[in-house]
Design an enzyme around this catalytic site. Sequence first.
Site, PDB file in Angstrom:
ATOM      1  CE  LYS A  35      -4.441   1.456   1.559  1.00 11.24           C
ATOM      2  NZ  LYS A  35      -5.618   1.220   2.337  1.00 11.24           N
ATOM      3  CE  LYS A  40      -4.946 -17.269  -6.212  1.00 10.78           C
ATOM      4  NZ  LYS A  40      -4.408 -16.651  -5.074  1.00 10.78           N
ATOM      5  CE  LYS A  59     -12.989 -11.564  -1.688  1.00  9.27           C
ATOM      6  NZ  LYS A  59     -12.836 -12.905  -1.137  1.00  9.27           N
TER       7      LYS A  59
END
Length: 320
Positions: A110, A189, A192
Amino acid sequence: MRVLSGIQPTGRPHWGNYFGAIRQYIALQDADQAFYFIANLHALTTVRDRDQLRQLSLDTAMDLLALGLNPDQATLFVQSDIPQVSELCWLLMTGTPLGLLERCHAYKDKKAKGLSADTGLFTYPVLQAADILLYDSDTVPVGEDQLQHIEVCRDIAGSFNHVYGDVFVIPKAKVLDQAARVPGTDGEKMSKSYGNTLELFAETKPQRKQIMRIVTDSRAMEDPKEPVGDVLFDLYALFATDTERAEMADLYNRGGFGYGEVKKALAEVAERYFAEPRARRAELAAQPKKVREILGDGAARARKKASEVLARVQEACGVK
Ligand code: ADP
Ligand code: TRP
């Protein structure tokens, strides 16, 4: 032996979650003591809508129960129902070097993207360590992506034991078999975050449409094809019986088939595979009170162990 793992209630489960994680957790419920919890405190770092978080937490419990988690065998609870975990988290934080957390992927990634991270994300691994240590867990089944967090937990527990004596059981990770890396509708893969998922409890009709849209190559009808490594075949193989799988492999090897047929067969075996869990899921959805009771019983069992361990830790570090 105590097996423990946590599942974040951040979305609806997909085929990848099932074969890569949930199915394997459930298979471990025969261990002496299996503890599974819904990590709603961790999910707070990403889900910031209270109704959604409540709903996803209850949904995740129903999913696990519908898929075969037996609450008489395993202890299923919600993380925030055990307030001791937050206290232990603080006690652990007092002995956790900043550098250890600065190296953790979720925070590091992040930061590298120039995004501002909050303290919750930064200390996420300490709360995870508290989750594990609070129940004297010795085996923690997780996907490879979580190995770093288990190492952090072992480090924290080791330093604590070094300072205060043998307080914590040092846990070991049990890496889930990721050979079952399930491809998504685009061949990457299933995840979500890629928007390529097929959900376990999706409505049949829209899911059939999604399956019909799975990306395939431009092979001609009559050409043979190596089955293994083909998205449709690999997905089909997850649900098919040995005989069905062998027959499908033959069809690929011979050629003379269209991907449409395979997609139809895939939809059929997947629907068959999830038919029972789907029916159980619907029953549970109609009885939220019963599910809350199961979670209440689980929390009571978990709290008993948690208070015993927390008292031991408080005693060891002189706050009791
Ligand atoms: P997602 O990538 O959809 O956000 P998560 O990171 O929440 O999924 O994964 C939860 C668990 O499911 C992890 O243990 C992970 O290893 C497993 N898992 C997720 N996607 C797959 C996949 N495509 N194949 C196998 N296992 C998977
Ligand atoms: N961080 C884990 C995940 O994202 C979930 C989790 C929270 C967990 N606490 C845990 C897993 C303790 C194992 C043990 O998948």
